[in-house]
Each structure stands twice: as C-alpha cells, then as structure tokens.
Scaffold this active site. Structure first.
Site, PDB file in Angstrom:
ATOM      1  N   GLN A  92       0.826  -1.210   0.000  1.00  0.00           N
ATOM      2  CA  GLN A  92       0.000   0.000   0.000  1.00  0.00           C
ATOM      3  C   GLN A  92       0.864   1.267   0.000  1.00  0.00           C
ATOM      4  O   GLN A  92       1.627   1.499   0.939  1.00  0.00           O
ATOM      5  CB  GLN A  92      -0.874  -0.002   1.257  1.00  0.00           C
ATOM      6  CG  GLN A  92      -1.750   1.228   1.412  1.00  0.00           C
ATOM      7  CD  GLN A  92      -2.557   1.176   2.708  1.00  0.00           C
ATOM      8  OE1 GLN A  92      -2.150   0.554   3.678  1.00  0.00           O
ATOM      9  NE2 GLN A  92      -3.701   1.832   2.722  1.00  0.00           N
ATOM     10  N   TYR A 120       0.548   4.808   0.450  1.00  0.00           N
ATOM     11  CA  TYR A 120      -0.232   5.971   0.868  1.00  0.00           C
ATOM     12  C   TYR A 120       0.673   7.043   1.485  1.00  0.00           C
ATOM     13  O   TYR A 120       0.863   8.108   0.931  1.00  0.00           O
ATOM     14  CB  TYR A 120      -1.293   5.551   1.897  1.00  0.00           C
ATOM     15  CG  TYR A 120      -2.631   5.176   1.294  1.00  0.00           C
ATOM     16  CD1 TYR A 120      -2.715   4.593   0.040  1.00  0.00           C
ATOM     17  CD2 TYR A 120      -3.820   5.406   1.996  1.00  0.00           C
ATOM     18  CE1 TYR A 120      -3.947   4.249  -0.497  1.00  0.00           C
ATOM     19  CE2 TYR A 120      -5.057   5.059   1.458  1.00  0.00           C
ATOM     20  CZ  TYR A 120      -5.114   4.484   0.216  1.00  0.00           C
ATOM     21  OH  TYR A 120      -6.328   4.148  -0.303  1.00  0.00           O
ATOM     22  N   SER A 121       1.237   6.751   2.677  1.00  0.00           N
ATOM     23  CA  SER A 121       2.001   7.771   3.404  1.00  0.00           C
ATOM     24  C   SER A 121       3.248   8.205   2.644  1.00  0.00           C
ATOM     25  O   SER A 121       3.827   7.429   1.875  1.00  0.00           O
ATOM     26  CB  SER A 121       2.439   7.211   4.758  1.00  0.00           C
ATOM     27  OG  SER A 121       1.320   7.023   5.584  1.00  0.00           O
ATOM     28  N   GLU A 181     -10.435  -0.690   5.718  1.00  0.00           N
ATOM     29  CA  GLU A 181      -9.289  -0.953   6.573  1.00  0.00           C
ATOM     30  C   GLU A 181      -9.714  -0.949   8.029  1.00  0.00           C
ATOM     31  O   GLU A 181      -9.320  -1.787   8.814  1.00  0.00           O
ATOM     32  CB  GLU A 181      -8.223   0.118   6.329  1.00  0.00           C
ATOM     33  CG  GLU A 181      -6.948  -0.098   7.115  1.00  0.00           C
ATOM     34  CD  GLU A 181      -5.850   0.903   6.717  1.00  0.00           C
ATOM     35  OE1 GLU A 181      -4.699   0.593   6.958  1.00  0.00           O
ATOM     36  OE2 GLU A 181      -6.168   1.973   6.160  1.00  0.00           O
ATOM     37  N   GLU A 186      -5.255   9.562  17.064  1.00  0.00           N
ATOM     38  CA  GLU A 186      -5.623  10.990  17.140  1.00  0.00           C
ATOM     39  C   GLU A 186      -6.530  11.359  15.957  1.00  0.00           C
ATOM     40  O   GLU A 186      -7.507  12.097  16.115  1.00  0.00           O
ATOM     41  CB  GLU A 186      -4.359  11.865  17.143  1.00  0.00           C
ATOM     42  CG  GLU A 186      -3.566  11.805  18.447  1.00  0.00           C
ATOM     43  CD  GLU A 186      -2.947  10.438  18.731  1.00  0.00           C
ATOM     44  OE1 GLU A 186      -2.538   9.744  17.775  1.00  0.00           O
ATOM     45  OE2 GLU A 186      -2.899  10.048  19.913  1.00  0.00           O
TER      46      GLU A 186
END
Lengths: 343, 394
Positions: free
Chosen positions: B126, B128-129, B244, B380
């Site tokens: 994956q 993404y970040s 997810e 968070e």
C-alpha cells in the site's frame, strides 16, 4: 444475532424515558413509586407465567431509562427479589403483590453481606448476618436472600431483624441491616440445594444487568449534558467544543459510554438466557462502573466551575456512581471477587 | 456470554475452527503464538492453504472469487483463525485494493488483478504515506504527469509494509498540483518491477524489517493502470480506509494474547499475585467491552447499516487494548524480558524451543504493538473523525 431492541422493547424504553422527564424533584419519591407500580413497570422483571411481561432485557431497559433518577436505586433490589421469587416459584402470590406495588421486597446476595457475617445456623433453622448501605430496605416488608444453600424469605418486622437507616452520599436513604439469629420456619425456606443455587445465579445475573444498565443510562445522560454544554459555552471567541484538547476528551467519554452500553447489553443478555460465567458478570459490573465514573468526572471538569454546582445534575450523577462503586455487591466487591475467583 | 448467533453462524464457526486446527502448520502457529516475526513464506504458506479452500477473500462477491460471506461470517472467520494462532491475513490485496478494483475498476482491471489476489499469487502493498504526508495524507506530493498513454511517477512512499516482498503497489499520486489537495489525487496500480523503483528497508524498534521507503524515479505507469477517474483518487482512498478500519478490532488476537499472558504468569507462579490479578481483570474487562461493542456494530451492519464512526471507535479501542496486553505480558516476564537481541529472532538462528528466544518474541511483540495506535489513521485522527461525525464538533 438479535442484539437490537424489538419494537415492544423500544416502546418500553420510550415510555419510561417520557415518564421520567421532569420527575427529578426530590420529596415526591413515594408518589412516584406508586405511579410506577400502577404503570406496571415492575412486571418487566418477570415473565408472563409469573404475571409480568418481561425478563432480563426488559428489566434492563427500565433500569437504563430511569438511570440518573433516584428511582433506579429503589427498583434494583425489587427486581432482584422478583427474579429470585420467580425462580423459586413463578406462581407465588407474593410476586403479583410486589408488581402491583402492594408490598416492597428487596433481594439480597451473599456478596452484599459484611465479610463472613452471613451464617445459616442450627441446621438451617436460623440465619444471621450483617449488611451495610442497602437501598430501599426501609420501605420493604420482605427480604429475599439468595444463598447457595437455601433461598430465604424473611419478614422485616421480625423482632430479630434490626434496621438502622440514614442518609446516603447520593441523598437516598440507606439502611444497615442486622439479622440476629432470625428463626427460619418452613415457609421461609423457599428452596434448598440445586434449586437454591439456580435462584442465586438468577439473582446474580439480574443484579449485574440492573447495575450495569443504571451505569449505562447515567453515563449517557452525563455525556449528553456535556456535549450540549461545550457547543453552547463560548470562550476565546468560540464554542469551547471547537478546541481539539476538549474534543479528544469528549471522544474518549463517548467511547466510554458506548462501552458501558456494550457491557450492559452483555449482562442483559446473560440475564435473559441465564447462562454466563460469574467472572464475566463481575467484569461487566466493574468495567461499567469504571467507565461511567470516568464520564462523570470528565463531565464536571469540562463544565468548569458550573459543574461544581447543584444547579446541574452532574454532582448527583457522580455521587450515584460512587455509590454503585462502593456499595456492597457493587464494583469494588466485584473486583475483589475477580481476584478471588482465580485462586 | 452468548450473543445469539444463528445456527448457520454456529456451524460456520465450527467449520472454521476445525479447518484451522487441521490445516494450520504447527511451526507457523508456534511462531505466531510466541510473537516471533514471520517470514514471507510463512504468510504465503497459510494464505495458499486458505486460497485452496476459497477462503482468502470470503467476503468478496462470488462473481469475483469470493464466498459472499455475511459480516458475521467475516467476523467469525477472523476471530477463529486469529485465536487459533494463524498469521495475520495480509490485507493489502484482499481487503484494500481488491474491493477498490471490483467497485471502481474497469472490466480489464478486474480480469487482470482480482484472480491473482484470490489465488494468493500476487503480493500487494500500500503506497499511501509519504515523508511529508502522514496524518495529513491529502498533502501527498508524489507526482504523476501524463506522457502519451503513460504516467511518469516521481517521488517516494514511506512506511510501506512488506514492500520488499510485494509484486505490486497501489499508490496515491498527485496528478493536479493546482487543485485543492484532495481534488488533485489519482489512484494508480504500479508493478514494482518497473524500472526506476528502489525499495529501501526501514528497521523498526523491535529490530525487524517490515517497513520500507519506496522511491519512484521517473517510473512509467500505463494510464490503463489508473483506477477510476483522474483526480478522483481521494474518493477511492477513503472507500479503502473504511474497509481498513472495519477489520481493526482484533478480538481473536486479544483473547489469544490473554491466554499467553495467563500461561506465562502461571509458569512464573504469579497466578495468585494481587498485582497480576488486578491487571488481568482490567485487561479481561477491556476485552469484554471491546467484544460486545464489536458485536453491537456487527448487529448494526447485519441490519443493513454501513459502519461509520463505529469503525473508528473499534480501531481506537482495539489497537489500545491489544497494545496494553502486549505490554503487560512483558511486565510479567520481569527481568527475563531484559535479555533481548533481535538477531536471535532471525529465521536462521532462532531456536523455537529455547525459552530465551520465546521471551524475546514477547518483547518483540510488545515493541511492535506500539504501531497499531499509529497506523491505519492514527488514534488521534480517529478521535478527530469521531468528534466531527458522531459528536458534530467540527
């Protein structure tokens, strides 16, 4: 799975909530009690064969919906008494007299007794024991004790039953009870042996469902109060609910409320099908109490100074939840029982 | 306590339990149970077993190779296999990109990519970040510009779990720098064998290598590998994140870890220790609350309502509970946890029968379990989501 409420159950919750709105004033306890009996809510504690309309789930719905009101404390021991009586003899005439509000009976569990004080004596011909801070006993005509050896029905007017009543932290009347060699007639022993164990199990699931349901109703109400408040209270030019430091604490309160509801549901399911390990019931009570107390303390903190005043019901909520934690049979007792049950 | 499972669900639970008991290789189970890191072949071996049974993608529609499992069945499958000590079923293909492809992909993309996931032949990761786009994912800056019927991709992805084992990566890339951050993103499927890709390992605090940084240096990707519309990638990304999070309350895992905690404590004569008992009671209560919150959510999903903030709530609590069990398990080891060398856990050296190395597995897992509260949208971020969507606090 059938975890959601049936239509009848939702209607019951709505009608109890509607009735309770505006019934918070003190001083009218007796009249509310009579009204509640007239409305038939006590019938939520027992099934149709015993003249009621419910079971564990309905009882929990009533408890959750009155959560936060003084009535909850009065109802819980009566529901426990009804559960024990129904298990012993669903056709007992006393059940219908309790449901109708004619007489009050309070159910007692061994874990509510002061340490090692509870004893069946002289081949089950008398019983002694001490109980502290019992709710609703000052109104009661009967006591129903679920012990592993026997199920007992005692009269409060017995000369060897001593009551001392006082004002409790939550503003409600509490009673210390002393059973001083109370003689047991044949009629006062409702069951023995396996039947008595079954009655005790039923009493425990009912007690767990009642206490967790009250925590659930109370925590939800305290959270809603707080959520409403942070959206309306303005500081630094904006509603304080706009600050992330508060938002995250509110989310943790929200999650705690959800988890109390989950634990209350687990206990109510257990009360319905009467099949749950004791340790799970203890965990449900302990977990619900911890989480609800967290919500109550945060509710006061997030309100700031006004949270410290009796103008809001937050202090009453904290006091009530503290009682549910410390009362014999409550969360602290259950935590101790959990430590023992592994030994 | 009984949640009122249907007879079909009970039968399915038994089927999964029996199957796992029979088919899960003992060596893999032992690794999982003792917290030692798994190799690529461990994951693949178990997933091959599931693929043969048709259970890799059980919740997918039948037409794409799934079993049309209900939400209850997916939950039961996950709980039973995890509890029994099966490896984590790697979600990148099955849970993440697969549903995106069958929901938004072209017929060609479905035909090309779905069978490889169902048969466990293609390993996905994956993308993404990025180094400067973590929680603020929409600020990602890996660029893709059009060149004929290709995109040229340049930039890098980070925290890419198992990229070093993967065949393909699905990646969010910026195709419009002038639009608002969310509006200029596209969703690409990229073959990791493409020229211009390098994968650099990142060592985690437990000493293992599962994270990577993936660099793209003018990597040519066919436009046909784009999912859906150009610049609409954020929609697909959010859809994926929803999938997810649904998975994240790991009841089976929590129960399994509690059992290990109990057996380690008993071996150390702590079974009557008041501090231990108090902690155990607290953790067991947390798991009970998590389990019934999950069951309530499952009941809602079965009733036809899509999970919303409930999924965030389960992620928040599930990650925290598992993390706390992992830490308390180390605490129970006491000074025995202090002997730790990640080298001992490597496949070639590791001796599964040695107590020392098993203890190191517990330490390794404790360190690794700091990750779940950070990944998958940090806790968070989950609180922000709940605050906005459940509490209406913006």
């Amino acid at each position: 799975m059938k975890l959601t409420l049936t239509q009848e159950q939702s209607m019951l919750a709505d009608s109890v909530t509607r009735f309770m709105t505006g019934k918070n004033a003190t001083g009218e306890e007796e009249s509310i009690w009579r009204e509640v009996a007239e409305l038939g809510w006590l019938g939520a504690g027992v099934g149709e064969s015993a003249g009621g309309f419910g079971g564990g789930r309905e009882m929990a719905i009533v408890m959750e919906s009155v959560g936060g009101n003084e009535l909850a404390e009065a109802l819980a021991p009566v529901f426990v008494a009804l559960a024990i009586l129904e298990k012993s003899d669903p056709e007992a005439a006393l059940i219908s007299r309790i449901i109708s509000g004619d007489v009050v009976a309070c159910g007692l569990l061994p874990e509510m007794a002061a340490d090692d004080s509870l004893q069946l004596e002289d081949e089950m011909t008398s019983v002694s024991g001490q109980f502290h801070a019992l709710a609703n006993v000052h109104r009661a005509r009967h006591l129903v004790l679920a012990l592993p050896e026997a199920t007992l029905l005692l009269s409060v007017s017995d000369a060897n039953v001593h009551l001392r009543s006082y004002r409790g932290m939550d503003g409600k009347t509490k009673s210390d009870l002393k059973l001083d060699h109370v003689a047991l007639s044949e009629a006062s022993v409702l069951s023995k042996g396996p039947d008595a164990v079954a009655a005790l199990n039923r009493a425990r699931v009912t007690h767990a469902a009642a206490i967790t349901a009250e925590c659930s109703g109370l925590a939800a109400a305290l959270f809603q109060y707080t959520l409403d408040y942070v959206q309306q209270r303005r500081q630094f030019g904006q509603p304080i609910g706009g600050f992330q430091a508060l938002q995250h604490r509110l989310v943790d309160m929200f999650v705690a409320v959800e988890e109390v509801q989950s634990l209350a549901l687990a206990a109510a399911r257990a009360a319905t099908i009467e099949d749950a390990p004791e340790s799970a019931l203890s965990r449900a009570i302990a977990g619900a109490s911890d989480r609800a107390l967290h919500v109550a303390k945060e509710a006061i903190q997030l309100h700031g100074a006004v949270g410290m005043t009796e103008d809001l019901p937050l202090g009453a909520g904290l006091r009530r939840l503290k009682v549910l934690q410390l009362v014999p049979g409550g969360a602290e007792t259950q935590k101790r029982r959990l430590l023992q049950s592994f030994n | 306590m009984d949640a009122g499972w249907s007879p079909e669900d009970r039968a399915f639970r038994k089927e999964v339990r029996d199957f796992t008991q029979e088919k899960l290789p003992a060596a893999i189970r032992d690794k999982v149970m003792s917290g030692r890191p798994l190799e690529r072949q461990d994951y693949m071996r178990w997933q091959d077993i599931l693929a043969q049974k048709g259970w890799i993608a059980g919740f997918w529609p039948k037409c794409h190779g799934g079993q049309d499992w209900t939400a209850s069945q997916s939950y039961i499958f996950q709980e039973e296999t995890t509890y029994a000590g099966a490896p984590w079923l790697l979600p990148f293909g099955v849970n993440y990109v697969g549903p995106v492809i069958y929901t938004y992909g072209t017929e060609e993309q479905k035909a090309r990519h779905l069978p490889g996931i169902v048969s466990n032949e293609v390993f996905w990761c994956q993308g993404y970040s990025e180094p400067n786009a973590g929680s603020d994912l929409a600020r990602l800056s890996t660029r893709a510009h059009r060149d004929g019927d290709s995109y040229i991709v340049t930039g890098s992805k980070i925290w890419t779990s198992m990229a070093h084992w993967a065949d393909w990566i699905f990646a969010l890339v910026r195709t419009d720098s002038d639009a608002k951050p969310q509006a200029g993103i596209s969703f690409l499927l990229i073959d990791l064998n493409s020229p211009g890709i390098t994968i650099q390992p990142i060592q985690s605090i437990e000493g293992a290598h599962h994270l990577n940084q993936v660099f793209f240096d003018n990597v040519r990707v066919p436009v046909d590998n784009r999912i859906g519309e150009e610049n609409a990638g954020w929609t697909y990304a959010k859809f994926l994140l929803g999938h997810e999070r649904v998975l994240s309350a790991e009841i089976g895992k929590a129960k399994r870890m509690l059992e290990r905690l109990r057996s380690l404590a008993e071996e150390r004569n702590l079974a009557r220790d008041p501090r231990y008992l108090e902690n155990l009671a607290r953790l067991e209560t947390d798991v009970l609350a998590l389990e019934w919150t999950t069951l309530r959510m499952l009941d809602t999903v079965m009733g036809g309502t899509a999970p919303g903030v409930e999924a965030s709530m389960l992620k928040l609590r599930g990650s925290t509970v598992v993390q706390e069990i992992a830490e308390y398990t180390v605490d129970v080891l006491g000074h025995e946890a202090l002997a730790f060398d990640p080298l001992f856990l490597e496949e070639t050296i590791n001796d599964p029968s040695s107590e020392l190395s098993r203890n190191m597995g517990v330490v390794s897992e404790f360190l690794f379990q700091r990750a779940p509260t950070i990944w998958g949208g940090s806790n968070e971020i989950q609180r922000n989501i709940i605050s906005k969507h459940a509490l209406g606090l913006g």
